[in-house]
Design a protein around this motif. Structure first.
Motif, short mmCIF file in Angstrom:
data_model
loop_
_atom_site.label_atom_id
_atom_site.label_comp_id
_atom_site.label_asym_id
_atom_site.label_seq_id
_atom_site.Cartn_x
_atom_site.Cartn_y
_atom_site.Cartn_z
N GLY A 8 0.82 -1.22 0.00
CA GLY A 8 0.00 0.00 0.00
C GLY A 8 0.85 1.25 0.00
N CYS A 9 1.84 1.29 -0.91
CA CYS A 9 2.88 2.33 -0.82
C CYS A 9 2.62 3.52 -1.71
N THR A 10 1.56 3.52 -2.51
CA THR A 10 1.44 4.57 -3.53
C THR A 10 0.85 5.88 -3.02
N MET A 31 4.46 -2.07 -2.73
CA MET A 31 3.40 -2.64 -3.56
C MET A 31 2.12 -1.80 -3.51
N GLY A 32 1.48 -1.66 -4.66
CA GLY A 32 0.17 -1.04 -4.76
C GLY A 32 -0.52 -1.59 -6.00
N VAL A 77 0.64 -2.06 5.20
CA VAL A 77 -0.18 -0.84 5.21
C VAL A 77 -1.44 -1.00 4.36
N SER A 135 -3.34 -1.31 11.73
CA SER A 135 -4.76 -1.67 11.90
C SER A 135 -5.55 -0.37 11.93
N PRO A 179 -3.87 3.76 13.67
CA PRO A 179 -4.09 5.17 13.36
C PRO A 179 -5.48 5.61 13.81
N GLY A 180 -5.56 6.91 14.11
CA GLY A 180 -6.86 7.52 14.40
C GLY A 180 -7.46 8.05 13.12
N ILE A 182 -6.86 10.11 10.00
CA ILE A 182 -5.67 10.55 9.28
C ILE A 182 -6.08 11.15 7.94
N THR A 184 -6.00 11.47 4.54
CA THR A 184 -5.60 10.76 3.31
C THR A 184 -6.81 10.65 2.37
N ASP A 185 -6.58 10.03 1.22
CA ASP A 185 -7.70 9.80 0.28
C ASP A 185 -8.82 9.00 0.95
N1 LIG Z 1 -6.78 7.31 6.81
C1 LIG Z 1 -7.20 6.95 8.01
O1 LIG Z 1 -7.83 7.74 8.72
C2 LIG Z 1 -6.90 5.59 8.54
C3 LIG Z 1 -7.26 5.31 9.87
C4 LIG Z 1 -7.00 4.07 10.40
C5 LIG Z 1 -6.38 3.11 9.63
N2 LIG Z 1 -6.04 3.38 8.33
C6 LIG Z 1 -5.41 2.31 7.57
O2 LIG Z 1 -4.17 2.73 7.06
C7 LIG Z 1 -3.89 2.06 5.84
C8 LIG Z 1 -3.58 3.09 4.76
O3 LIG Z 1 -4.69 3.94 4.65
P1 LIG Z 1 -4.65 5.33 3.87
O4 LIG Z 1 -5.55 6.23 4.59
O5 LIG Z 1 -3.25 5.72 3.59
O6 LIG Z 1 -5.41 4.86 2.53
P2 LIG Z 1 -5.30 5.35 1.02
O7 LIG Z 1 -4.83 6.74 0.96
O8 LIG Z 1 -6.60 4.96 0.43
O9 LIG Z 1 -4.14 4.39 0.43
C9 LIG Z 1 -4.30 3.02 0.41
C10 LIG Z 1 -3.05 2.38 -0.16
O10 LIG Z 1 -3.25 0.95 -0.17
C11 LIG Z 1 -3.09 0.47 -1.50
N3 LIG Z 1 -4.01 -0.63 -1.73
C12 LIG Z 1 -5.34 -0.65 -1.54
N4 LIG Z 1 -5.85 -1.83 -1.87
C13 LIG Z 1 -4.81 -2.59 -2.27
C14 LIG Z 1 -4.69 -3.90 -2.74
N5 LIG Z 1 -5.76 -4.70 -2.88
N6 LIG Z 1 -3.48 -4.37 -3.08
C15 LIG Z 1 -2.39 -3.58 -2.96
N7 LIG Z 1 -2.43 -2.32 -2.52
C16 LIG Z 1 -3.63 -1.83 -2.20
C17 LIG Z 1 -3.36 1.64 -2.40
O11 LIG Z 1 -2.67 1.45 -3.60
P3 LIG Z 1 -3.28 1.86 -5.04
O12 LIG Z 1 -3.75 3.26 -4.92
O13 LIG Z 1 -2.11 1.72 -5.97
O14 LIG Z 1 -4.36 0.90 -5.29
C18 LIG Z 1 -2.76 2.80 -1.58
O15 LIG Z 1 -1.36 2.88 -1.77
C19 LIG Z 1 -5.10 1.19 5.54
O16 LIG Z 1 -4.88 -0.12 5.98
C20 LIG Z 1 -6.20 1.85 6.37
O17 LIG Z 1 -7.19 0.94 6.71
C21 LIG Z 1 -6.28 4.59 7.78
#
Ligand SMILES: NC(=O)c1ccc[n+]([C@@H]2O[C@H](COP(=O)([O-])OP(=O)(O)OC[C@H]3O[C@@H](n4cnc5c(N)ncnc54)[C@H](OP(=O)(O)O)[C@@H]3O)[C@@H](O)[C@H]2O)c1
Length: 245
Positions: A8-10, A31-32, A77, A135, A179-180, A182, A184-185
């Motif tokens: 989930g690095c993108t 990986m993404g 991630v 998580s 994370p609380g 955050i 992001t997208d």
């Molecule tokens: N944002 C928050 O408030 C929050 C809070 C608690 C936990 N989290 C957790 O933190 C992690 C990252 O969240 P984020 O907010 O950074 O989300 P995000 O901005 O939506 O990014 C998600 C990342 O995961 C990758 N991804 C999604 N599905 C995938 C798959 N099937 N295979 C490989 N890569 C995949 C995406 O890659 P592509 O774009 O290339 O598909 C992207 O790089 C997640 O596990 C999320 O549940 C987030």
């Protein structure tokens, strides 16, 4: 140079983790699902794939070893929210399967695949590697409009405990960052809702979390500062987890 795999690095939290490790002189395999990644560095290796696919997880591990050799750190991630928030009474099996397959099954089996390699690493001061899962506060907080996500993250918390237990004898600490809210997208669709909640006093530290807040915590847990900590969850949430009166 140590080598870290980050799923989930993108974008978002994963991208902040990549930057943190590259800036600190680590090699990173990321990986993404996207065809390409924005990172350009001789120390960065990108693998396009879907975490829920067994073949793609295998491709990731093989590419990582081929490009940079021994895997020293794994940061799980990658994760998704439901495509559509629906009340628990309306949740579909399709949405449940999608979220569980990526968030929980994908994390579990990527950890298994990497752990099988890591246990053969030579020991350095009792350590063969570090694993960190992302998580969520949803691992212990009910949100009835995205139950499948909560269940998937509670599952990730048990993945953390299971591997912490199983891999301790090999010198591989396994911990988790929760994370609380955050910036992001993932949260962009519900920005106004969270703006209002934070403005109304939801969080003791009254601001959105940034992806870098999470990357800093991941880095601390996986780079040698805390070798006697395993099976631990670190809430990086501005204090959301505290009960308050
Ligand atoms: N944002 C928050 O408030 C929050 C809070 C608690 C936990 N989290 C957790 O933190 C992690 C990252 O969240 P984020 O907010 O950074 O989300 P995000 O901005 O939506 O990014 C998600 C990342 O995961 C990758 N991804 C999604 N599905 C995938 C798959 N099937 N295979 C490989 N890569 C995949 C995406 O890659 P592509 O774009 O290339 O598909 C992207 O790089 C997640 O596990 C999320 O549940 C987030």
């Amino acid at each position: 140079m140590k080598h870290v795999i980050i799923s989930g690095c993108t974008r978002g939290i994963g991208a902040a983790c990549v930057k943190k490790f590259l800036d600190a002189g680590y090699r990173v395999t990321g990986m993404g699902r996207s065809a390409k990644s924005d990172f350009e560095s001789v120390n960065f290796n990108y693998v396009s794939g879907d975490l829920s696919s067994s073949a793609d997880r295998q491709k990731l591990v093989e590419s990582a070893i081929k490009k940079f050799g021994q895997i020293d750190i794994l940061v799980n991630v990658a994760g998704v929210a439901p495509l559509e928030r629906r009340d628990l009474l309306e949740m579909t099996e399709e949405s449940y399967d999608r979220v569980m397959d990526i968030n929980t099954k994908g994390t579990l089996f990527l950890t298994q695949a990497v752990a099988r390699e890591m246990i053969n690493n030579p020991e350095e001061k009792g350590i063969r590697g570090y694993i960190c899962n992302i998580s969520s506060l949803s691992a212990y907080t009910s949100s009835t409009s995205r139950g499948e996500y909560c269940i998937s993250k509670a599952g990730v918390s048990m993945v953390t405990k299971l591997f912490a237990d199983r891999l301790a004898e090999y010198g591989i600490p396994v911990n988790e960052v929760r994370p609380g809210i955050i910036n992001t997208d993932m949260t962009s669709k519900v920005k106004e809702k969270y703006d209002n909640l934070i403005g109304g006093g939801l969080l003791p530290i009254s601001r959105w979390g940034e992806p870098e807040d999470i990357a800093d915590a991941v880095f601390a847990l996986t780079t040698g500062a805390l070798p006697y900590v395993t099976g631990q969850s670190l809430d990086v949430d501005g204090g959301f987890h505290m009960r308050r009166l």
